[in-house]
Design a protein around this motif. Structure first.
Motif, short mmCIF file in Angstrom:
data_model
loop_
_atom_site.label_atom_id
_atom_site.label_comp_id
_atom_site.label_asym_id
_atom_site.label_seq_id
_atom_site.Cartn_x
_atom_site.Cartn_y
_atom_site.Cartn_z
N TYR A 191 39.11 59.53 59.86
CA TYR A 191 39.65 58.06 59.46
C TYR A 191 38.76 57.86 58.14
N PHE A 192 39.16 56.90 57.35
CA PHE A 192 38.34 56.66 56.05
C PHE A 192 38.25 54.91 56.04
N ALA A 193 37.09 54.69 55.55
CA ALA A 193 36.94 53.30 55.39
C ALA A 193 36.39 53.17 53.85
N SER A 194 36.78 51.99 53.15
CA SER A 194 36.40 51.75 51.95
C SER A 194 35.46 50.50 51.76
N ALA A 195 34.29 50.55 51.41
CA ALA A 195 33.47 49.32 51.32
C ALA A 195 34.08 48.39 50.34
N ALA A 196 34.99 48.63 49.47
CA ALA A 196 35.65 47.66 48.39
C ALA A 196 37.16 47.43 49.08
N PRO A 197 37.54 46.46 48.68
CA PRO A 197 39.02 46.05 48.86
C PRO A 197 39.88 46.97 48.13
N PRO A 198 41.33 47.05 48.37
CA PRO A 198 42.16 48.00 47.67
C PRO A 198 42.13 47.63 46.22
N ILE A 199 42.12 48.72 45.39
CA ILE A 199 42.22 48.52 43.78
C ILE A 199 43.51 48.65 43.52
N ARG A 200 44.02 47.65 43.19
CA ARG A 200 45.63 47.57 42.74
C ARG A 200 45.91 47.33 41.42
N TYR A 201 44.96 46.79 40.63
CA TYR A 201 45.12 46.41 39.17
C TYR A 201 44.04 46.87 38.42
N PRO A 202 44.38 47.16 36.94
CA PRO A 202 43.72 47.80 36.02
C PRO A 202 42.52 46.78 35.95
N ILE A 241 40.11 45.12 32.72
CA ILE A 241 40.24 45.12 31.23
C ILE A 241 39.05 44.59 30.69
N TYR A 242 37.95 44.87 31.40
CA TYR A 242 36.57 44.50 30.77
C TYR A 242 35.58 45.34 30.72
N GLY A 243 35.76 46.57 30.52
CA GLY A 243 35.06 47.58 30.21
C GLY A 243 34.87 48.93 31.09
N ILE A 244 35.36 48.69 32.34
CA ILE A 244 35.13 49.53 33.35
C ILE A 244 36.59 50.56 33.26
N ASP A 245 36.37 51.94 33.26
CA ASP A 245 37.49 52.96 33.05
C ASP A 245 38.14 52.98 34.37
N ILE A 246 38.77 51.92 34.69
CA ILE A 246 39.83 51.93 35.77
C ILE A 246 41.29 51.93 35.15
N PRO A 247 42.14 53.09 35.64
CA PRO A 247 43.41 53.45 34.79
C PRO A 247 44.33 52.20 35.04
N THR A 248 45.64 52.75 34.46
CA THR A 248 46.73 51.89 34.65
C THR A 248 47.53 51.63 35.97
N ARG A 249 47.92 50.47 36.36
CA ARG A 249 48.15 50.22 37.76
C ARG A 249 48.94 51.36 38.55
N ASN A 250 49.77 51.83 37.76
CA ASN A 250 50.82 52.88 38.16
C ASN A 250 49.80 54.20 38.75
N GLU A 251 48.63 54.46 38.25
CA GLU A 251 48.07 55.39 38.55
C GLU A 251 47.20 55.24 39.94
N LEU A 252 46.95 53.81 40.15
CA LEU A 252 46.20 53.38 41.13
C LEU A 252 46.76 53.83 42.79
N ILE A 253 46.13 54.31 43.66
CA ILE A 253 46.73 54.72 44.93
C ILE A 253 47.35 53.48 45.60
N ALA A 254 46.55 52.41 45.43
CA ALA A 254 46.76 51.16 46.43
C ALA A 254 47.93 50.30 45.65
N TYR A 255 48.20 50.52 44.52
CA TYR A 255 49.23 49.70 43.77
C TYR A 255 50.62 50.26 44.51
N GLY A 256 51.22 48.83 44.89
CA GLY A 256 52.67 49.27 45.56
C GLY A 256 52.61 49.65 47.00
#
Length: 263
Positions: A120-131, A133-148
């Motif tokens: 089983y898997f648990a994340s201490a953060a909510p699903p990351i579904r959007y990029p 844009i304020y300096g953290i290198d989180i990729p475009t939303r199509n590359e995020l596993i929770a997007y869609g």
């Protein structure tokens, strides 16, 4: 530290609410940053906390590494399992967040390879579904596993039995509760969870399309390829952007005057 404890507590309460008859045998953190939340989650769930992974501290954060294949290989180099903590057990893996899902999928496979019965898997953060844009290198939303995708689809994607995420309200409350009373926290930037940006951008704007074109894996791979070509040494003898030394018209002094005293 206190905020992460509360995140683990609220995450465990959500798990008990959604899976009242859970069969978790042991809680294992993904080192290092999830350890505090996993410890409190184990306490609330009434299950033992165990260290199941040994971390190689010479491997950088995998989610910011360039290229999917590089990220997959680096996970196996970064973590090694302690098989006795997995063999024959139903394990709850706790991480601080899930971004692309590359690390999570490889870790789930490693747990099964080590003999885990259920994962089983648990994340201490909510699903990351959007990029971001304020300096953290989180990729475009199509590359995020929770997007869609919903939780069931994400679980299938990373090959675990089920996955639970922290609720955004619980995350904010965990941080707000631990703030200094003299400077209370009222509003947070949760754009990567909600898609609501404090500077007014909206998902789908031309700005996000430009971000996608600049930051997706294919674009970064293309830039690395161009850089490698630029780094190839010049074997033709032709100048590459600099004036040739053969154009130096200054008079050449004799050998006795070239910086060393003549014999």
């Amino acid at each position: 530290y206190e905020s992460r404890l509360l995140m683990g507590e609220k995450l465990a309460q959500k798990i008990m609410k959604k899976h009242p008859n859970h069969d978790i045998d042991v809680v294992i953190p993904i080192p290092d940053t999830s350890r505090t939340s996993a410890l409190q989650a184990a306490y609330v769930l009434g299950r033992p906390f165990r260290e199941g992974f040994i971390k190689n501290r010479y491997i950088a954060r995998t989610f910011i590494m360039p290229g999917q294949e590089t990220r997959k290989k680096s996970v196996r180099l970064k973590l090694n399992t302690i098989k006795s903590e997995f063999y024959g057990r139903n394990v709850l893996l706790v991480d601080d967040s899930v971004v692309r899902g590359t690390t999570a999928r490889e870790i789930v496979d490693m747990a099964r390879d080590a003999g885990a019965n259920k994962v089983y898997f648990a994340s201490a953060a909510p699903p990351i579904r959007y990029p971001n844009i304020y300096g953290i290198d989180i990729p475009t939303r199509n590359e995020l596993i929770a997007y869609g995708r919903n939780e069931e689809e994400i679980a299938r994607k990373i090959r675990c039995d089920w996955i639970e995420y922290q609720d955004t309200d619980d995350l904010e409350e965990s941080v707000r509760t631990c703030a200094v009373p003299e400077t209370p926290l009222k509003k947070f930037d949760t754009s990567c969870f909600t898609g609501e940006y404090v500077t007014g951008q909206r998902v789908g704007d031309s700005y996000f399309q430009r971000l996608h074109e600049l930051r997706n894996d294919d674009a970064q791979e293309s830039r690395r390829g161009n850089k490698k070509k630029a780094d190839v040494p010049n074997v033709t003898g032709e100048p590459q952007g600099c004036e040739s030394v053969h154009n130096d018209q200054r008079k050449q002094n004799d050998s006795a005057q070239k910086g060393c005293e003549a014999i």
